[in-house]
Design a protein around this motif. Structure first.
Motif, PDB file in Angstrom:
ATOM      1  N   ILE A 250       0.926  -1.385   0.044  1.00 58.91           N
ATOM      2  CA  ILE A 250       0.005   0.105  -0.235  1.00 58.91           C
ATOM      3  C   ILE A 250       0.887   1.210   0.041  1.00 58.91           C
ATOM      4  CG2 ILE A 250      -1.669   1.191   1.404  1.00 58.91           C
ATOM      5  CD1 ILE A 250      -2.651  -1.326   2.378  1.00 58.91           C
ATOM      6  N   CYS A 251       1.975   1.325   0.837  1.00 57.99           N
ATOM      7  CA  CYS A 251       2.808   2.453   0.806  1.00 57.99           C
ATOM      8  C   CYS A 251       3.492   2.769  -0.461  1.00 57.99           C
ATOM      9  CB  CYS A 251       3.725   2.073   1.955  1.00 57.99           C
ATOM     10  SG  CYS A 251       3.111   2.042   3.578  1.00 57.99           S
ATOM     11  N   LEU A 252       4.088   1.628  -1.172  1.00 59.47           N
ATOM     12  CA  LEU A 252       4.590   1.506  -2.457  1.00 59.47           C
ATOM     13  C   LEU A 252       3.733   2.265  -3.431  1.00 59.47           C
ATOM     14  CD1 LEU A 252       6.974  -1.481  -2.386  1.00 59.47           C
ATOM     15  CD2 LEU A 252       7.633   0.858  -1.498  1.00 59.47           C
ATOM     16  N   GLU A 253       2.282   1.691  -3.243  1.00 59.77           N
ATOM     17  CA  GLU A 253       1.555   1.905  -4.414  1.00 59.77           C
ATOM     18  C   GLU A 253       1.313   3.474  -4.259  1.00 59.77           C
ATOM     19  OE1 GLU A 253      -2.146   0.320  -3.671  1.00 59.77           O
ATOM     20  OE2 GLU A 253      -1.565  -1.639  -3.821  1.00 59.77           O
ATOM     21  N   ASN A 254       1.507   4.013  -3.082  1.00 57.89           N
ATOM     22  CA  ASN A 254       1.275   5.430  -3.030  1.00 57.89           C
ATOM     23  C   ASN A 254       2.297   6.427  -2.929  1.00 57.89           C
ATOM     24  OD1 ASN A 254      -1.871   5.934  -2.479  1.00 57.89           O
ATOM     25  ND2 ASN A 254      -1.382   4.074  -1.514  1.00 57.89           N
ATOM     26  N   GLY A 255       3.732   5.941  -3.440  1.00 63.45           N
ATOM     27  CA  GLY A 255       4.878   6.778  -3.643  1.00 63.45           C
ATOM     28  C   GLY A 255       5.584   7.025  -2.291  1.00 63.45           C
ATOM     29  N   MET A 256       5.189   6.336  -1.147  1.00 63.52           N
ATOM     30  CA  MET A 256       5.666   6.760   0.195  1.00 63.52           C
ATOM     31  C   MET A 256       6.918   6.235   0.302  1.00 63.52           C
ATOM     32  SD  MET A 256       1.981   6.054   1.962  1.00 63.52           S
ATOM     33  CE  MET A 256       2.725   6.014   3.735  1.00 63.52           C
ATOM     34  N   THR A 257       7.740   6.928   1.365  1.00 60.05           N
ATOM     35  CA  THR A 257       8.890   6.622   2.030  1.00 60.05           C
ATOM     36  C   THR A 257       8.425   5.711   3.086  1.00 60.05           C
ATOM     37  OG1 THR A 257      10.148   8.323   1.263  1.00 60.05           O
ATOM     38  CG2 THR A 257      11.270   7.253   2.891  1.00 60.05           C
TER      39      THR A 257
ATOM     40  N   GLY B 109       8.939 -17.059  20.587  1.00 56.90           N
ATOM     41  CA  GLY B 109       8.184 -18.358  19.879  1.00 56.90           C
ATOM     42  C   GLY B 109       8.683 -18.409  18.489  1.00 56.90           C
ATOM     43  N   ASP B 110       7.723 -18.545  17.618  1.00 53.67           N
ATOM     44  CA  ASP B 110       8.283 -18.638  16.135  1.00 53.67           C
ATOM     45  C   ASP B 110       8.226 -17.495  15.597  1.00 53.67           C
ATOM     46  OD1 ASP B 110       5.633 -18.788  16.222  1.00 53.67           O
ATOM     47  OD2 ASP B 110       5.416 -20.915  15.337  1.00 53.67           O
ATOM     48  N   ASN B 111       8.298 -16.411  16.020  1.00 51.44           N
ATOM     49  CA  ASN B 111       7.904 -15.116  14.954  1.00 51.44           C
ATOM     50  C   ASN B 111       9.587 -14.740  14.646  1.00 51.44           C
ATOM     51  OD1 ASN B 111       5.517 -13.908  15.458  1.00 51.44           O
ATOM     52  ND2 ASN B 111       5.996 -14.358  17.642  1.00 51.44           N
ATOM     53  N   VAL B 112       9.572 -14.360  13.196  1.00 51.33           N
ATOM     54  CA  VAL B 112      10.544 -14.313  12.623  1.00 51.33           C
ATOM     55  C   VAL B 112      10.994 -12.797  12.223  1.00 51.33           C
ATOM     56  CG1 VAL B 112      12.013 -14.918  10.709  1.00 51.33           C
ATOM     57  CG2 VAL B 112      10.793 -16.625  11.921  1.00 51.33           C
ATOM     58  N   HIS B 113      12.148 -12.240  12.320  1.00 48.56           N
ATOM     59  CA  HIS B 113      12.036 -10.734  11.720  1.00 48.56           C
ATOM     60  C   HIS B 113      12.419 -10.824  10.433  1.00 48.56           C
ATOM     61  CE1 HIS B 113      12.237  -6.552  12.188  1.00 48.56           C
ATOM     62  NE2 HIS B 113      13.507  -6.338  11.264  1.00 48.56           N
ATOM     63  N   VAL B 114      11.526  -9.999   9.503  1.00 51.37           N
ATOM     64  CA  VAL B 114      11.740  -9.693   8.068  1.00 51.37           C
ATOM     65  C   VAL B 114      11.829  -8.313   7.876  1.00 51.37           C
ATOM     66  CG1 VAL B 114      10.982 -10.182   5.926  1.00 51.37           C
ATOM     67  CG2 VAL B 114      10.599 -11.828   7.452  1.00 51.37           C
ATOM     68  N   PRO B 115      13.147  -7.763   7.682  1.00 55.08           N
ATOM     69  CA  PRO B 115      13.043  -6.152   7.324  1.00 55.08           C
ATOM     70  C   PRO B 115      12.498  -5.838   6.043  1.00 55.08           C
ATOM     71  CG  PRO B 115      15.295  -7.322   7.457  1.00 55.08           C
ATOM     72  CD  PRO B 115      14.513  -8.383   7.552  1.00 55.08           C
ATOM     73  N   VAL B 116      11.701  -4.731   6.214  1.00 54.74           N
ATOM     74  CA  VAL B 116      11.007  -4.337   5.066  1.00 54.74           C
ATOM     75  C   VAL B 116      11.879  -4.133   3.579  1.00 54.74           C
ATOM     76  CG1 VAL B 116       9.977  -2.043   4.023  1.00 54.74           C
ATOM     77  CG2 VAL B 116       9.593  -2.504   6.442  1.00 54.74           C
TER      78      VAL B 116
ATOM     79  N   ALA C 188      10.879  -2.221  -2.461  1.00 51.49           N
ATOM     80  CA  ALA C 188      10.728  -2.000  -1.024  1.00 51.49           C
ATOM     81  C   ALA C 188      12.080  -1.587  -0.546  1.00 51.49           C
ATOM     82  CB  ALA C 188      10.275  -3.297  -0.264  1.00 51.49           C
ATOM     83  N   ARG C 189      13.168  -2.152  -0.943  1.00 52.57           N
ATOM     84  CA  ARG C 189      14.405  -1.571  -0.567  1.00 52.57           C
ATOM     85  C   ARG C 189      14.614  -0.101  -0.909  1.00 52.57           C
ATOM     86  NH1 ARG C 189      19.271  -0.549  -1.782  1.00 52.57           N
ATOM     87  NH2 ARG C 189      21.404  -1.426  -0.982  1.00 52.57           N
ATOM     88  N   GLU C 190      14.132   0.277  -2.072  1.00 49.32           N
ATOM     89  CA  GLU C 190      14.622   1.582  -2.654  1.00 49.32           C
ATOM     90  C   GLU C 190      13.715   2.603  -1.926  1.00 49.32           C
ATOM     91  OE1 GLU C 190      13.878   1.058  -6.895  1.00 49.32           O
ATOM     92  OE2 GLU C 190      15.771   0.207  -7.244  1.00 49.32           O
ATOM     93  N   SER C 191      12.508   2.441  -1.245  1.00 47.38           N
ATOM     94  CA  SER C 191      11.901   3.016  -0.741  1.00 47.38           C
ATOM     95  C   SER C 191      11.815   3.206   0.899  1.00 47.38           C
ATOM     96  CB  SER C 191      10.263   2.920  -0.843  1.00 47.38           C
ATOM     97  OG  SER C 191      10.202   3.039  -2.617  1.00 47.38           O
ATOM     98  N   THR C 192      12.888   2.451   1.316  1.00 51.97           N
ATOM     99  CA  THR C 192      13.020   2.398   2.714  1.00 51.97           C
ATOM    100  C   THR C 192      14.476   2.657   3.294  1.00 51.97           C
ATOM    101  OG1 THR C 192      11.703   0.138   2.707  1.00 51.97           O
ATOM    102  CG2 THR C 192      12.851   0.647   4.551  1.00 51.97           C
ATOM    103  N   ILE C 193      14.173   3.335   4.390  1.00 57.92           N
ATOM    104  CA  ILE C 193      15.281   3.675   5.194  1.00 57.92           C
ATOM    105  C   ILE C 193      15.254   2.830   6.527  1.00 57.92           C
ATOM    106  CG2 ILE C 193      16.903   5.533   6.271  1.00 57.92           C
ATOM    107  CD1 ILE C 193      16.289   6.330   3.435  1.00 57.92           C
ATOM    108  N   LEU C 194      16.349   2.014   6.536  1.00 55.26           N
ATOM    109  CA  LEU C 194      16.296   0.875   7.796  1.00 55.26           C
ATOM    110  C   LEU C 194      17.129   1.635   8.931  1.00 55.26           C
ATOM    111  CD1 LEU C 194      17.125  -2.724   7.356  1.00 55.26           C
ATOM    112  CD2 LEU C 194      18.279  -1.518   9.098  1.00 55.26           C
ATOM    113  N   VAL C 195      16.556   1.746  10.149  1.00 55.28           N
ATOM    114  CA  VAL C 195      17.221   2.007  11.287  1.00 55.28           C
ATOM    115  C   VAL C 195      17.329   1.039  12.119  1.00 55.28           C
ATOM    116  CG1 VAL C 195      16.776   3.647  13.527  1.00 55.28           C
ATOM    117  CG2 VAL C 195      15.728   4.273  11.197  1.00 55.28           C
ATOM    118  N   ASN C 196      18.255   0.961  12.786  1.00 58.11           N
ATOM    119  CA  ASN C 196      18.896   0.114  13.639  1.00 58.11           C
ATOM    120  C   ASN C 196      20.066   0.453  14.638  1.00 58.11           C
ATOM    121  OD1 ASN C 196      18.857  -2.539  15.367  1.00 58.11           O
ATOM    122  ND2 ASN C 196      18.393  -3.540  13.355  1.00 58.11           N
TER     123      ASN C 196
END
Ligand code: PMP
Ligand code: GLU
Length: 397
Positions: free
Chosen positions: A191-198, A211-218, A225-233
């Protein structure tokens, strides 16, 4: 002296304020249990400390390049590759003085008056104020406990208009402890990408998952998704390095370069010694992270069970991070010594005065009738704190 409007409208960080208040009461000799602080009670690992001591002894005590040394950037690049198979170049990484500073640089580099930035609530306390400092408008998107505090895609669509510039995602979440599966994340991100959002993706709690939760970065979802995302850690939470002040951003090199320019005119490089220590943290043994996450898991189970056994509380079972965010709606309207509890601030004050327990009111995270309890403290404190809370709320009529 006249203060600028920008600071007059700024709220103090509620999490830091409550932590400071609990510390001040303790210094006065009052036996307060602090559930306010969002920082691991574990010590920084010895190998990391040793590296900092080496850095000092070897004279690595001068300015470094603004955005972090090449060696540190390489350690960050290797970490993103090792943990998530993400590929970045040095020009796409900026190291700052904690993830809070990273987000500050991002917001200052990207937003201005007229922009709208979506912040899902409950949110970490600093997002709205950092957005307001840019002149942009924070648009709060409420999430509900009945939906595990996850974003409802239809509600997200309703917040988007032609001024919408970005969204801040934070998962595992401070304060709710919710997170997203890959499929759930994809729906939101599409939805964010369709709307040109960062997408600003604050993933600082990624290593604390249950538990069995796994972390998937945007950024790992797709090339778009990679091009429109600024990853913070950063290293504050995973490596118990809150005081060392190292955070980083990974993303588009033009944005990183703009952030670097800002940093060069404001704080310059993050501490040289902390940079050396962080290289060791990222490249050294990682096994203790999982052990600590298991200890958080044990505390989480205890605290959720205790809270849900007390009449008036109902507590969502977190999937990660080290906070619980129980509903206190069962106590709203009750009284103590003729004083009515009308919201989370009253309830928090009541707990501090009567139970000598410091917690953060839900309203600080944009959600009334909840509160945040950090279980980044010893099991002994947690047990004693829960006993005190249980005794105190029995006095409400
Ligand atoms: N993001 C979130 C969600 C946090 O809880 C914190 C904790 N302070 C930060 C960012 C900032 O962490 P730091 O500045 O210590 O790296
Ligand atoms: N992130 C932590 C918290 O939420 C630390 C305090 C802060 O930086 O606001 O408690």
């Amino acid at each position: 002296m006249k203060l600028a409007n920008r600071v007059q409208n700024l709220k103090p960080s509620a999490t830091l304020a409550i932590t400071a208040k609990a510390k001040a009461l303790k210094a006065e000799g009052i036996d307060v249990i602090g559930f306010g602080a969002g920082e691991p009670d574990f010590d920084t690992p010895d190998n990391v400390k040793d590296e900092a001591i080496n850095a000092i002894n070897e004279g690595f005590t001068k300015y470094t390049v603004v955005g972090g040394t090449d060696e540190l950037k390489d350690a960050i690049i290797a970490t993103l590759k090792r943990d998530h198979n993400l590929s970045y170049e040095r020009s796409e990484i900026l190291v700052s003085c904690g993830a809070k500073h990273t987000i500050y640089n991002i917001t200052q580099a990207l937003f201005e008056a007229g922009d709208e930035v979506i912040i899902p609530a409950p949110y970490w306390v600093s997002y709205p104020d950092q957005i307001m400092l840019t002149g942009a408008t924070p648009v709060i998107l409420q999430t509900e406990e009945s939906n595990k505090f996850k974003i409802d895609p239809e509600e997200l669509r309703k917040c988007i208009n032609s001024n919408t510039s970005a969204i801040i995602l934070n998962y595992p979440s401070n304060p709710t402890g919710t997170t997203y599966s890959e499929d759930e994340l994809r729906v939101i991100v599409d939805i964010c990408l369709e709307n040109g959002m960062t997408i600003i993706s604050d993933e600082i709690y990624e290593k604390i998952l249950y538990g069995d939760n796994v972390h998937v970065p945007v950024a790992a979802l797709s090339k778009e998704a990679r091009e429109s995302t600024i990853l913070v850690n950063g290293v504050s939470k995973s490596y118990s390095m809150t005081g060392w002040r190292i955070g980083y951003a990974a993303g588009d090199k033009e944005v990183i370069s703009a952030m670097s320019k800002l940093q060069g005119q404001s704080t310059s490089n993050p501490t040289s010694i902390s940079q050396m220590a962080t290289i060791e943290a990222l490249n050294g043994p990682q096994g203790f992270i999982n052990e600590r996450a298991q200890e958080f898991h044990r505390r989480k189970n205890y605290i959720v069970t205790r809270l849900n056994s007390i009449d008036g509380f109902s507590c969502f079972d977190p999937l990660g991070a080290f906070y619980v965010f129980p509903s206190i709606s069962g106590f709203i309207g009750k009284e103590f010594n003729g004083k009515k509890i009308s919201g989370s601030i009253d309830f928090t004050e009541f707990l501090l005065e009567e139970a000598k327990v410091a917690v953060v009111p839900g309203i600080a995270f944009g959600k009334e009738d909840y509160l945040r309890i950090s279980y980044a403290t010893s099991m002994k404190n947690i047990e004693e704190g829960m006993d005190r809370i249980e005794r105190a709320v029995k006095q409400l009529t």
